[in-house]
Design an enzyme around this catalytic site. Structure first.
Site, PDB file in Angstrom:
ATOM      1  N   SER A  11      65.666  76.325  57.548  1.00  0.00           N
ATOM      2  CA  SER A  11      64.370  75.658  57.027  1.00  0.00           C
ATOM      3  C   SER A  11      64.842  75.161  55.515  1.00  0.00           C
ATOM      4  CB  SER A  11      63.296  76.635  57.343  1.00  0.00           C
ATOM      5  OG  SER A  11      63.130  77.762  56.931  1.00  0.00           O
ATOM      6  N   TRP A  12      65.125  76.596  54.716  1.00  0.00           N
ATOM      7  CA  TRP A  12      65.388  76.334  53.347  1.00  0.00           C
ATOM      8  C   TRP A  12      66.707  75.616  53.009  1.00  0.00           C
ATOM      9  CZ3 TRP A  12      62.630  75.868  49.757  1.00  0.00           C
ATOM     10  CH2 TRP A  12      62.796  76.383  48.213  1.00  0.00           C
ATOM     11  N   SER A 139      57.971  79.239  46.969  1.00  0.00           N
ATOM     12  CA  SER A 139      58.296  78.010  47.646  1.00  0.00           C
ATOM     13  C   SER A 139      58.726  78.061  48.961  1.00  0.00           C
ATOM     14  CB  SER A 139      59.592  77.697  46.865  1.00  0.00           C
ATOM     15  OG  SER A 139      60.650  78.817  46.928  1.00  0.00           O
ATOM     16  N   LYS A 192      59.497  91.351  46.828  1.00  0.00           N
ATOM     17  CA  LYS A 192      58.377  90.919  47.406  1.00  0.00           C
ATOM     18  C   LYS A 192      58.264  90.849  48.849  1.00  0.00           C
ATOM     19  CE  LYS A 192      60.069  86.710  48.233  1.00  0.00           C
ATOM     20  NZ  LYS A 192      59.853  85.978  49.565  1.00  0.00           N
ATOM     21  N   ASP A 245      55.695  84.402  43.473  1.00  0.00           N
ATOM     22  CA  ASP A 245      56.273  84.593  44.956  1.00  0.00           C
ATOM     23  C   ASP A 245      55.638  85.846  45.776  1.00  0.00           C
ATOM     24  OD1 ASP A 245      58.316  84.175  46.897  1.00  0.00           O
ATOM     25  OD2 ASP A 245      60.012  84.640  45.615  1.00  0.00           O
ATOM     26  N   VAL A 280      65.667  85.359  60.639  1.00  0.00           N
ATOM     27  CA  VAL A 280      65.886  86.379  59.861  1.00  0.00           C
ATOM     28  C   VAL A 280      64.689  86.770  59.225  1.00  0.00           C
ATOM     29  CG1 VAL A 280      67.442  87.575  58.050  1.00  0.00           C
ATOM     30  CG2 VAL A 280      68.593  85.941  59.714  1.00  0.00           C
TER      31      VAL A 280
END
Length: 345
Positions: A11-12, A139, A192, A245, A280
């Site tokens: 996806s990223w 993001s 995070k 984030d 993941v």
């Protein structure tokens, strides 16, 4: 226009390919699943990771690294941290000229306790690596792919390289800031995920917004405590790769770490959660590394320790939450005072 190799067709990696394509670049998107790459090239879709999103024509999928990296001077690494070393070894053998590597993954390697930029420097030959740049911030790929407004940070030891990456990615939907504190940016982005797992657990247990607010605030204190001890700038953790984030990863349904924690809170064990996720969950691996870092630097990280006990020692989620609430009383600003004193000394 530049030729840019994006390694990782999840996806990223796919979302960032869209940003680069929108900015006029030729994007070579590499993945190891032949069916997925075939779908990208034939249908202009990546339905597994970004359903319903149409990909620009200037994105071409590849399954062979040699073809992907031919004449490429900039490489975007968008692969899970556990696969980094294997892929980097291949990259180092393939490229002929020094390349700039932009890494967008968020994690720390357990046992070695290396940040991703350090792994890249370790695995790439000196004559094959020009610069390492971190691109990080609040993001979610799902929103970036839909060209919704997003802000991130570009960081490097070489600020010219950070600005170069800023220019590559920045457009009206995707705003990029720069920050010279590569340690703080990487630590904030990685840790995070630990707090997001815990936020999912508290939601899964049925606790309310008050509990989540407390968790996020105290979690940020832990991140800053360790990050500052490792050499990061405390101010970085109040920026996009710190609190920014943290907010988005702890509160959004797009967050796979929050979703994994939510399943843990509802009673599933770790193996069941990871099987159900199908993607993941970087926070699990990072929890082990952060637990080891806390011991190495003699830093108190009670939230991280509690999650470590849930993930790896079989403790019940509710028991560790209750134990956190029963901790010895302390002053809220004690962390900030200690951090600032250490910076002065």
């Amino acid at each position: 226009m530049e030729k840019i190799g994006v390694l990782g067709a999840g996806s990223w990696g796919t979302a960032l390919s869209i940003v680069l394509a929108d900015n006029g670049h030729e994007v070579r998107l590499w993945g190891h699943r032949e069916q997925l790459i075939k779908e990208i090239n034939e249908t202009r879709k990546n339905e597994k990771y970004l359903p319903g999103v149409e990909l620009p024509e200037s994105i071409t999928g590849y399954t062979h690294l040699e073809e992907t990296l031919s004449d490429v001077k900039t490489i975007v690494l968008a692969i899970p941290t556990k696969a980094l070393r294997e892929v980097l070894k291949q990259v180092s053998n393939i490229v002929k000229e020094p390349v700039t590597i932009v890494h967008v993954s968020k994690g720390i390697e357990p046992d070695t306790l290396l940040r991703i930029s350090e792994i890249i420097e370790q695995e790439m030959s000196d004559d094959k690596l020009k610069d390492v740049v971190v691109l990080s911030g609040p993001s979610h790929a799902e929103e970036v792919s839909l060209r919704q407004i997003t802000t991130v940070t570009s960081s490097s030891k070489n600020m010219d390289a950070a600005k170069y990456v800023q220019d590559l990615f920045m457009n009206q939907n995707f705003r990029v800031y720069t920050n010279p504190d590569i340690i703080g940016v990487e630590i904030g982005g990685a840790l995070k995920n630990i707090i997001a797992l815990c936020a999912g657990i508290t939601d899964g247990l049925g606790y309310g917004d008050n509990a989540k607010a407390a968790l996020m605030t105290r979690g940020l204190a832990e991140i800053a405590r360790l990050g500052s001890k490792m050499g990061g700038n405390p101010l970085t953790f109040s920026g996009l790769t710190g609190i920014g984030d943290l907010i988005v990863t702890c509160t959004s349904v797009h967050s796979r770490n929050w979703r994994a924690g939510n399943l843990l809170g509802k009673g599933q064990n770790l193996d069941e959660v990871l099987n159900n996720m199908g993607m993941v969950v970087e926070g699990v691996r990072t929890t082990k590394a952060a637990y080891q870092l806390a011991e190495k630097y003699d830093v108190q990280m009670p939230i991280t320790e509690a999650l470590y006990n849930v993930l790896f020692n079989g403790k019940k989620a509710k028991e560790v939450v209750d134990s956190l609430m029963a901790r010895v009383k302390t002053h809220e600003m004690e962390d900030l005072v200690n951090i600032m004193e250490n910076r002065v000394n």
